[in-house]
Scaffold this motif. Structure first.
Motif, PDB file in Angstrom:
ATOM      1  N   ASP A 195       0.841  -1.201   0.000  1.00 56.35           N
ATOM      2  CA  ASP A 195       0.000   0.000   0.000  1.00 56.35           C
ATOM      3  C   ASP A 195       0.880   1.256   0.000  1.00 56.35           C
ATOM      4  OD1 ASP A 195      -2.549  -1.130  -0.045  1.00 56.35           O
ATOM      5  OD2 ASP A 195      -2.674  -1.298   2.133  1.00 56.35           O
TER       6      ASP A 195
ATOM      7  N   THR B  79      -2.750   4.146   7.569  1.00 60.32           N
ATOM      8  CA  THR B  79      -4.076   3.544   7.374  1.00 60.32           C
ATOM      9  C   THR B  79      -5.175   4.441   7.925  1.00 60.32           C
ATOM     10  OG1 THR B  79      -4.077   2.484   9.546  1.00 60.32           O
ATOM     11  CG2 THR B  79      -3.085   1.235   7.718  1.00 60.32           C
TER      12      THR B  79
ATOM     13  N   THR C 280      -5.741  10.484   7.187  1.00 61.42           N
ATOM     14  CA  THR C 280      -5.325  10.282   5.789  1.00 61.42           C
ATOM     15  C   THR C 280      -6.274  10.954   4.802  1.00 61.42           C
ATOM     16  OG1 THR C 280      -6.519   8.198   5.676  1.00 61.42           O
ATOM     17  CG2 THR C 280      -4.199   8.081   6.311  1.00 61.42           C
ATOM     18  N   THR C 281      -7.123  11.852   5.303  1.00 62.86           N
ATOM     19  CA  THR C 281      -8.112  12.502   4.430  1.00 62.86           C
ATOM     20  C   THR C 281      -7.457  13.166   3.223  1.00 62.86           C
ATOM     21  OG1 THR C 281      -9.340  12.975   6.450  1.00 62.86           O
ATOM     22  CG2 THR C 281     -10.056  14.127   4.460  1.00 62.86           C
TER      23      THR C 281
ATOM     24  N   ASN D  43      -6.375  10.596   0.744  1.00 62.65           N
ATOM     25  CA  ASN D  43      -7.581   9.968   0.173  1.00 62.65           C
ATOM     26  C   ASN D  43      -8.202  10.883  -0.886  1.00 62.65           C
ATOM     27  OD1 ASN D  43      -8.764   8.777   3.447  1.00 62.65           O
ATOM     28  ND2 ASN D  43      -7.148   8.007   2.137  1.00 62.65           N
TER      29      ASN D  43
ATOM     30  N   TRP E 283      -5.757   7.899  -3.049  1.00 66.96           N
ATOM     31  CA  TRP E 283      -5.050   6.728  -2.507  1.00 66.96           C
ATOM     32  C   TRP E 283      -5.586   6.400  -1.128  1.00 66.96           C
ATOM     33  CZ3 TRP E 283      -2.625   6.209   2.127  1.00 66.96           C
ATOM     34  CH2 TRP E 283      -1.874   5.046   2.325  1.00 66.96           C
ATOM     35  N   ARG E 284      -5.719   5.116  -0.839  1.00 66.66           N
ATOM     36  CA  ARG E 284      -5.976   4.715   0.541  1.00 66.66           C
ATOM     37  C   ARG E 284      -5.378   3.335   0.777  1.00 66.66           C
ATOM     38  NH1 ARG E 284     -10.655   5.864   2.394  1.00 66.66           N
ATOM     39  NH2 ARG E 284     -11.258   7.276   0.715  1.00 66.66           N
TER      40      ARG E 284
ATOM     41  N   GLU F 240      -5.342  -0.430   1.594  1.00 60.51           N
ATOM     42  CA  GLU F 240      -6.364  -1.420   1.258  1.00 60.51           C
ATOM     43  C   GLU F 240      -6.167  -2.764   1.941  1.00 60.51           C
ATOM     44  OE1 GLU F 240      -6.131  -1.566  -3.010  1.00 60.51           O
ATOM     45  OE2 GLU F 240      -7.218   0.347  -3.223  1.00 60.51           O
TER      46      GLU F 240
END
Ligand code: NAD
Ligand code: WQD
Length: 341
Positions: free
Chosen positions: A240, A268, A308-309, A312, A317-318, A320
Motif C-alpha cells: 500500500d 491507514t 489520511t483525508t 484519500n 489513494w488509501r 487497502e
C-alpha cells in the motif's frame, strides 16, 4: 523520458517494493544504491516478480560526481529519494553519520535535478516529524515537534530544504510523503525487509522471534495511557505504501499538484496497539510467541496515527490491505529468508 524514474535507495525495503509498483505501472526505473543497508538479492526479487530487471548503478548518493554520471546517462523526469540511514538510536550515538549521509545525499539530488532540469521529486519523510503530538490523529497541518533524534532532524531539515527549493525554483515540484509504520512484505515473498543485526522495529523482531532467531519479544511498556496500556501506531502495509509513490509521481506528471510543494500522510488512519499487533500476528499465523513485558523504551511516543483525508481526497489513494494479510506476508518472508518450510 516522461515515464523514467530515478529511485535512490531502490534496493532497500521501501524502495524495492516501490520499484515493483512503478514497473507494474509502466515506468522505467533506474536504481542507485550503495548497498549500505541492502544487497543484490532485492534486485533478483524485483525481477522475479515483474520479469524486469531495473537498471542498477552501485553508487553513493553523497558522491556527487558519481550521481552526475547517472543524470548524464539516464533520461528521467522524476526522482524518488529513499537513500538514507534510518536507525533512530544509532543516529543519537553517531549524529554526524546521519547528518552527512541523509542531508548530503538529498542536497546532491536536488542540485542535480536543478542542473539537469528534472522536475519531480518524492521525498521519504516520516511520522517521526510529529513527535508526541497534542492531538490525534495527526493531519499534515499538525505542528511538527522539535526533533528528538538526529534522524528525525534530518527528515525535518530535508522537508524544509524541499519547501525552500520548490518556492525558489519554478522548475522543481516536490511531494513529501510522511510514512507511518511500514510493515510486511510482498505477497509473493520475493522481497521484504532485511534488517541487519538485532532489529529495532517491532515486526521484524516478532518474525525473528517466531523463527527462533530471537528468544523472546520484549513489549516496551504496558503502562501507557492508552486503551490497553501498550503504545499505539499506524501500521501501513508495504505494498500500500509503495503504491502511494506511484500516485504521487502520476500526480506531478499530470500537473495535478496544487502547489509546488505538498505533504501527505501515508498511513491507514487507524491506531493498532502493540498488544493488538502481537495477538494479530499469532492469530493470523496460528502460532504462539514467547513474549515478556519490559520497561518503556526511551523516546517512544505513547500513540500516533494518521489522518489520511488529504491523501484519500487528493491522491485518490488509501490503504487497502487487511492487517492479517500483511502479518501473514511478514511471516512468509521471514520463513523464506530462514529456509523454514
Ligand atoms: P532501507 O535501509 O531498507 O533502504 C534505504 C536504502 O538506501 C538501502 O538500500 C541503502 O543501502 C541505501 N542507501 C543509504 N544511504 C545511501 C547512499 N548514501 N547512497 C546510496 N544508497 C544509500 O530503508 P527503508 O525502510 O526502505 O527506508 C527508505 C526511506 O524511508 C528512508 O529515507 C527512511 O528514512 C524512510 N522512512 C522509513 C521508515 C521505516 O520505518 N522503514 C519510516 C519512515 C521513513
Ligand atoms: C513500534 C512500537 C515500540 C520493538 C520507528 C521510527 C520512526 C519510523 C518508523 C523511520 C513501539 C514497540 C518495538 C520491540 C516493542 N522510522 N516495540 N518491542 O518506534 O513507532 O517508529 O520506525 O522514519 O521514525 O522511530 O517503530 O517498530 O520501533 O516500534 O514493544 O522489540 O513497538 O515500543 O511502541 P516506531 P517500532
Amino acid at each position: 523520458m516522461q515515464r523514467g524514474v530515478l529511485v535512490t535507495g531502490g534496493a532497500g525495503y521501501i524502495g524495492s517494493h516501490t520499484t515493483v509498483e512503478l514497473i507494474k505501472a509502466g515506468f522505467e526505473v533506474v536504481i542507485v544504491d550503495n548497498f549500505s543497508n541492502s544487497d543484490i538479492s532485492s534486485l533478483d526479487g524485483i525481477e522475479r516478480i515483474t520479469g524486469v530487471r531495473p537498471t542498477f548503478v552501485e553508487a553513493d548518493c553523497c558522491d556527487k560526481e558519481a550521481l552526475r554520471r547517472v543524470f548524464e546517462a539516464h533520461d528521467f523526469q522524476s526522482v524518488i529519494h529513499f537513500a538514507a540511514y534510518k536507525a533512530v538510536g544509532e543516529s543519537v550515538a553517531e549524529p554526524m553519520k546521519y547528518y552527512r549521509n541523509n542531508l548530503l545525499s538529498f542536497m546532491n539530488i536536488v542540485e542535480l535535478m536543478q542542473e539537469y532540469k528534472r522536475p519531480n521529486i518524492v521525498f521519504s519523510s516520516s511520522a517521526t516529524v510529529y513527535g508526541d503530538a497534542e492531538t490525534l490523529p495527526v493531519t499534515e497541518q499538525t505542528p511538527r515537534k522539535p526533533a528528538t533524534s538526529p534522524y528525525g532532524n534530518t527528515k525535518q531539515m530535508a522537508e524544509d530544504i524541499l519547501r525552500d527549493v520548490t518556492a525558489a525554483c519554478e522548475g522543481i515540484v516536490g511531494i513529501a510523503l510522511r510514512y507511518f509504520n511500514p510493515i510486511g512484505a510482498h505477497p509473493t515473498a520475493n522481497i521484504g525487509e532485511l534488517p541487519r543485526g538485532v532489529p529495532n522495529n517491532l515486526v521484524p523482531y516478532i518474525t525473528q522471534t517466531a523463527a527462533g532467531v530471537r528468544e523472546c519479544l520484549s513489549i516496551f511498556g504496558d503502562d501507557y495511557d492508552t486503551p490497553d496500556g501498550s503504545c499505539q501506531r499506524d501500521f501501513i502495509d508495504i505494498v500500500d505504501l509503495a503504491r502511494a509513490h506511484v500516485v504521487a509521481i502520476e500526480r506531478m506528471l499530470a500537473g495535478k499538484n496544487r502547489a509546488r510543494y505538498e505533504i501527505f500522510n501515508v498511513g491507514t488512519g487507524h491506531p493498532v496497539s502493540v498488544f493488538e499487533l502481537v495477538n494479530g500476528f499469532e492469530a493470523a499465523n496460528n502460532l504462539k510467541l514467547n513474549v515478556r513485558i519490559a520497561a518503556r523504551r526511551e523516546g517512544d511516543v505513547p500513540a500516533v496515527w494518521a489522518d489520511t483525508t488529504h491523501a484519500n481526497n487528493e491522491l485518490g489513494w488509501r490503504a487497502e490491505r487487511a492487517l492479517d494479510d500483511t502479518l501473514r506476508a511478514a511471516w512468509a518472508w521471514e520463513r523464506k529468508v530462514r529456509g523454514i518450510e
